[in-house]
Design an enzyme around this catalytic site. Structure first.
Site, PDB file in Angstrom:
ATOM      1  N   CYS A   1       0.827  -1.210   0.000  1.00 36.22           N
ATOM      2  CA  CYS A   1       0.000   0.000   0.000  1.00 36.22           C
ATOM      3  C   CYS A   1       0.866   1.266   0.000  1.00 36.22           C
ATOM      4  O   CYS A   1       1.817   1.377   0.768  1.00 36.22           O
ATOM      5  CB  CYS A   1      -0.896  -0.017   1.241  1.00 36.22           C
ATOM      6  SG  CYS A   1      -1.806   1.515   1.463  1.00 36.22           S
TER       7      CYS A   1
ATOM      8  N   TYR B   1      -8.382  31.682   0.974  1.00 32.55           N
ATOM      9  CA  TYR B   1      -8.533  30.236   0.770  1.00 32.55           C
ATOM     10  C   TYR B   1      -9.414  29.716   1.918  1.00 32.55           C
ATOM     11  O   TYR B   1      -9.018  28.860   2.690  1.00 32.55           O
ATOM     12  CB  TYR B   1      -7.187  29.508   0.744  1.00 32.55           C
ATOM     13  CG  TYR B   1      -6.141  30.160  -0.134  1.00 32.55           C
ATOM     14  CD1 TYR B   1      -6.029  29.834  -1.484  1.00 32.55           C
ATOM     15  CD2 TYR B   1      -5.271  31.125   0.392  1.00 32.55           C
ATOM     16  CE1 TYR B   1      -5.066  30.443  -2.287  1.00 32.55           C
ATOM     17  CE2 TYR B   1      -4.310  31.733  -0.401  1.00 32.55           C
ATOM     18  CZ  TYR B   1      -4.208  31.390  -1.737  1.00 32.55           C
ATOM     19  OH  TYR B   1      -3.249  31.997  -2.519  1.00 32.55           O
TER      20      TYR B   1
ATOM     21  N   GLU C   1     -12.680  32.497  -1.431  1.00 30.83           N
ATOM     22  CA  GLU C   1     -12.619  31.071  -1.763  1.00 30.83           C
ATOM     23  C   GLU C   1     -13.026  30.891  -3.226  1.00 30.83           C
ATOM     24  O   GLU C   1     -14.012  31.465  -3.672  1.00 30.83           O
ATOM     25  CB  GLU C   1     -13.577  30.290  -0.835  1.00 30.83           C
ATOM     26  CG  GLU C   1     -13.909  28.884  -1.268  1.00 30.83           C
ATOM     27  CD  GLU C   1     -12.703  27.940  -1.368  1.00 30.83           C
ATOM     28  OE1 GLU C   1     -11.843  27.948  -0.466  1.00 30.83           O
ATOM     29  OE2 GLU C   1     -12.625  27.207  -2.373  1.00 30.83           O
TER      30      GLU C   1
ATOM     31  N   CYS D   1      -0.042  22.964   4.584  1.00 34.93           N
ATOM     32  CA  CYS D   1       0.060  21.501   4.594  1.00 34.93           C
ATOM     33  C   CYS D   1       1.364  21.030   3.942  1.00 34.93           C
ATOM     34  O   CYS D   1       1.635  19.833   3.941  1.00 34.93           O
ATOM     35  CB  CYS D   1      -1.146  20.858   3.920  1.00 34.93           C
ATOM     36  SG  CYS D   1      -1.431  21.435   2.257  1.00 34.93           S
TER      37      CYS D   1
END
Ligand code: SAM
Length: 423
Positions: free
Chosen positions: A86, A263, A287, A379
């Site tokens: 995986c 965002y 957005e 992120c």
């Protein structure tokens, strides 16, 4: 075997060096750089080449046997994890403390290399995470030709059928017992409120995607939000609350201030900012996604002093879109006219861009508003470190940096950074 002769399938014994961004460690064999997965710094492993050959700058490899293990190595709790299996998790072979040490090293290295800054950051668990398992409330599983759901192998389109996924929340994992004939994938969501939702892909034209209700229960905000089952929401159940508190701690909003939430998704940070600045203040939320923007309008009706705007952030500021990536002629998009709701100044700006980061043009426009504080939720630490360089050139210094283990067992890490003007 000499380094230049190495080819896919060859095996060499290497001493493993530091971790690198992307879920692998760096090793060298006869002058060639190897990015080796399933290993830890300080180990001696037998590495099998999985990608690359003569002429490539580096080769990719899997550690297929460990000849000297590092402290922190464990047997992977998931039977589907490991070389050639995986591709979803990167660090199942490390205990949680070691995983966080690896991510800490990556964040520090990215800042040192890309922003030329030594940062004293340590990756923190997301509150409520006990063992790094059963946290993921949103997952897309691939579906094979027989209708069996599964995971893609690392850097491959091949599908490994699985009947469980140990990082998936139980209602998400339960969908793996189903069969989905005719589907290419399923998107499974276990929302904060109500039961799991399975969206079969590809979408049937004309059939709408259901909405779900997610909640934030934090020191700064206690609210529910409607979001598309396929829209953006943090996948760790504790993440949205942790990031709202961390970002607002950075900004420290005061009643009457003007803030921008860039965002902004379905309005999570917008609501927290709106509550903090109060009705004498104003929060503009930008957005691009139509569905998210529609949900934001509905989610924010309790705060009439918020202004949800559906626009790309670069178009909102009237700056050039980023250069097109990939093959073909490189061209920057023609700037749109600055949006009439873009304010000439702001006290606070919050940015939570996708993985590519905000980029220089947007940050120049942000700095021109002269906010007293900027919070940046990221992120990808590489994009954050690059954007930190731009902000420093524009007169802002990194004032805070926190990093969260919001994706245990994977190499992903979320950062919340604060920037303030240099006095
Ligand atoms: C990481 S998500 C954050 C969403 C929101 N802040 C939250 O925490 O739920 C990034 C958001 O940016 C939006 N987005 C991506 N590119 C954009 C752009 N160029 N301009 C405006 N929004 C964009 C995506 O649709 C997505 O909702």
């Amino acid at each position: 075997m000499s380094g230049s002769e190495l080819a896919v399938g060859d095996e060499v014994v290497v001493d493993v060096g530091p971790v690198a961004h992307g879920g692998h460690c760096i090793a060298r064999h006869e002058g060639r750089v190897l990015f080796v997965r399933h290993t830890l710094p300080g180990e001696r492993v037998r590495a099998r080449i999985t990608e690359g050959g003569a002429g490539d700058r580096f080769l990719r490899a899997d550690a297929v046997a460990v000849e000297g293990a590092a402290p922190g190595r464990v047997s992977a709790p998931c039977p589907y994890a490991g070389p050639g299996r995986c591709g979803g998790c990167d660090f199942q072979h490390a205990d949680l403390a070691t995983q966080r040490d690896l991510k800490t090293a990556v964040v520090r290295e990215q800042f040192a290399r890309l922003a030329r800054l030594d940062v004293d950051v340590t990756v923190e668990p997301v509150p409520g995470d006990a063992d790094g398992l059963r946290w993921r409330t949103r997952t897309e599983f691939a579906v094979d030709a027989d209708g069996r759901p599964g995971m893609r192998l690392h850097r491959s389109h091949a599908i490994l059928p699985v009947d469980d996924c140990l990082i998936a929340a139980p209602p998400v994992a339960a969908a793996l017992s189903g069969r989905y004939a005719g589907c290419s994938a399923i998107d499974v969501v276990a929302p904060s409120v109500g039961g799991a939702v399975v969206v079969e892909l590809p979408l049937v034209p004309g059939k709408s995607v259901p909405s779900v209700v997610e909640s934030v229960r934090s020191a700064r905000l206690d609210r529910e939000f409607t979001v598309s089952a396929r829209g953006f929401w943090q996948v760790h159940p504790g993440a949205a609350s942790a990031f709202v508190d961390a970002a607002l701690d950075v900004l420290d909003p005061r009643p009457g201030e003007t803030a921008l939430d860039l965002y902004s998704g379905v309005g999570v940070f917008t609501a927290a900012l709106a509550q903090a600045v109060g009705e004498r203040g104003r929060v503009v939320a930008v957005e691009a996604d139509e569905e998210a923007s529609t949900h934001a309008k509905a989610n924010l009706t309790a705060y009439p002093w918020t202004v949800p705007v559906r626009a790309r952030v670069d178009d909102f500021f009237g700056v050039a879109r980023p250069k097109r990536r990939g093959p073909g002629p490189r061209r920057a998009g023609k700037p749109a006219a600055r949006h009439p709701l873009a304010p000439p100044s702001a006290d606070l700006v919050l940015l939570d861009p996708p993985r590519t980061g905000a980029g220089r043009e947007v940050l120049v426009a942000v700095a021109a508003l002269r906010p007293r504080a900027i919070a940046y939720v990221a992120c990808d630490p590489a994009a954050l470190a690059r954007d930190t360089t731009y902000l420093r050139e524009l007169g802002y210094e990194l004032s805070d940096l926190r990093a969260f283990d919001a994706f245990p067992m994977t190499h992903h890490v979320e950062c919340v950074a604060g920037f303030a003007t240099v006095v």
